[in-house]
Design a protein around this motif. Structure first.
Motif, PDB file in Angstrom:
ATOM      1  N   ARG A 188      31.033  47.486  44.651  1.00 12.78           N
ATOM      2  CA  ARG A 188      31.475  47.900  43.331  1.00 12.78           C
ATOM      3  C   ARG A 188      30.705  47.098  42.283  1.00 12.78           C
ATOM      4  NH1 ARG A 188      37.559  45.361  42.466  1.00 12.78           N
ATOM      5  NH2 ARG A 188      37.166  43.285  43.329  1.00 12.78           N
ATOM      6  N   GLU A 191      30.749  44.816  36.492  1.00 12.59           N
ATOM      7  CA  GLU A 191      31.591  45.122  35.339  1.00 12.59           C
ATOM      8  C   GLU A 191      32.940  45.677  35.782  1.00 12.59           C
ATOM      9  OE1 GLU A 191      30.977  44.256  32.241  1.00 12.59           O
ATOM     10  OE2 GLU A 191      29.201  43.299  33.100  1.00 12.59           O
ATOM     11  N   ASP A 192      32.942  46.471  36.857  1.00 15.62           N
ATOM     12  CA  ASP A 192      34.210  46.980  37.388  1.00 15.62           C
ATOM     13  C   ASP A 192      35.069  45.839  37.919  1.00 15.62           C
ATOM     14  OD1 ASP A 192      33.450  49.569  36.799  1.00 15.62           O
ATOM     15  OD2 ASP A 192      32.565  49.913  38.771  1.00 15.62           O
ATOM     16  N   LEU A 195      36.518  43.970  34.926  1.00 15.11           N
ATOM     17  CA  LEU A 195      37.577  44.752  34.299  1.00 15.11           C
ATOM     18  C   LEU A 195      38.866  44.676  35.109  1.00 15.11           C
ATOM     19  CD1 LEU A 195      38.487  46.667  32.082  1.00 15.11           C
ATOM     20  CD2 LEU A 195      37.598  48.579  33.438  1.00 15.11           C
ATOM     21  N   ALA A 196      38.749  44.745  36.430  1.00 11.86           N
ATOM     22  CA  ALA A 196      39.932  44.662  37.290  1.00 11.86           C
ATOM     23  C   ALA A 196      40.608  43.298  37.164  1.00 11.86           C
ATOM     24  CB  ALA A 196      39.538  44.937  38.740  1.00 11.86           C
TER      25      ALA A 196
END
Length: 233
Positions: A188, A191-192, A195-196
Motif C-alpha cells: 500500500r 500516503e495511504d 492517512l490510516a
C-alpha cells in the motif's frame, strides 16, 4: 510493473541456512505455478564443501561464471558483505574488480541484484562508489510504528532510479503475511499508510501538532490529513 515471462535466476546466498531457504521458497511457490527447475538455482553455504566463493577474487568470480554460462537472466548476490570479501568496505579501490565484472555482466544481458546491509545511520555500509554504475538503488526502511511481532513489514524507497518515474517511483509499504501456509506480499502507498494512522490518532483526540510529530511530517501536512479524515476521503 509487469514481467513478460519467467526468468532464469541464479541466487547466491551468503548466510541463510539451507533449510530456512527451502521453507521460504516452498511457501512462496505454493501460490504460483512452478516453472522448470532450472529457472531458479541456489548456491548456499550449507551444501558447499569448501564454502562460498569470494566474489572479490578472480577465482571466486570464475567459479560463478561456470554456473552463468548454462543460462542466466538474473544473478542475485545476497549479500555483499558475505560474498564480496574485499578487505575494508570503505575503500573504493577494492570495489574496482567487482565493478568491472558487473559491467561485463550487464553488457552480456545479465541483470544483477546486489543485497547490502545498512549502517547505523541508515546509509549503506562502506564506499558509496558501489552505486556509480547501478541503475536502481532501493532502500528498505522500518516504519516508525513497526512492532517486532509483525515480522517483515517495511517501507520501500527508490534512492536512485533510471527510467523509473511518476507513480511507479513513489514509495510504498510492503508486508509479508502467511495465510494457510502460503507466503503473500501485500502493498500500500505511504500516503495511504499515513492517512490510516492519522485517522486512528485523530479519533483518539490527538492534536495536529502531536500527529505531525508522530508521523514525522509538517504541521501543515498533518492539518491536511485531518481535513481528509473529517471529510471521509
Amino acid at each position: 510493473m509487469e514481467v513478460s515471462g519467467p526468468a532464469r535466476v541464479l541466487y547466491l546466498d551468503g548466510e541463510m541456512p539451507a533449510s530456512v531457504m527451502q521453507e521460504r521458497i516452498a511457501a512462496a511457490a505454493s501460490l504460483t505455478e512452478p516453472s522448470t527447475p532450472d529457472h531458479l538455482r541456489i548456491i548456499t553455504p550449507d551444501v558447499q564443501p569448501h564454502g562460498m566463493p569470494n566474489l572479490g577474487s578472480e577465482e571466486g568470480r570464475a567459479a560463478v561464471e561456470e554456473w552463468i554460462v548454462d543460462g542466466c537472466d538474473l544473478l542475485v548476490i545476497d549479500n555483499i558483505s558475505t560474498l564480496c570479501r574485499l578487505g575494508k568496505e570503505n575503500e573504493s579501490e577494492s570495489w574496482e574488480p567487482m565493478q568491472t565484472w558487473l559491467l561485463d555482466l550487464r553488457r552480456r544481458g545479465i541483470s544483477v541484484l546486489l543485497v547490502h546491509h545498512a549502517g547505523k545511520g541508515g546509509a549503506q555500509r562502506g564506499t558509496s562508489r558501489r552505486e556509480d554504475i547501478l541503475d536502481t538503488v532501493i532502500s528498505l526502511r522500518r516504519p516508525d510504528d513497526y512492532d517486532p511481532t509483525e515480522g517483515a513489514r517495511f517501507e520501500v524507497h527508490l534512492e536512485k532510479s533510471r527510467g523509473i518515474f511518476g507513480e511507479e517511483a513513489a514509495p510504498f509499504e510492503a508486508r509479508l503475511e502467511m495465510r494457510d501456509g502460503s507466503a503473500l506480499w501485500t502493498m500500500r502507498g505511504i500516503e495511504d499508510v499515513k492517512l490510516a494512522r492519522a485517522h486512528v490518532l485523530f479519533a483518539e483526540g490527538t492534536s495536529v501538532r502531536d500527529v505531525a510529530d508522530e508521523l514525522g511530517i509538517s504541521k501543515s501536512a498533518a492539518g491536511r490529513l485531518k481535513k481528509k479524515v473529517e471529510g471521509g476521503q
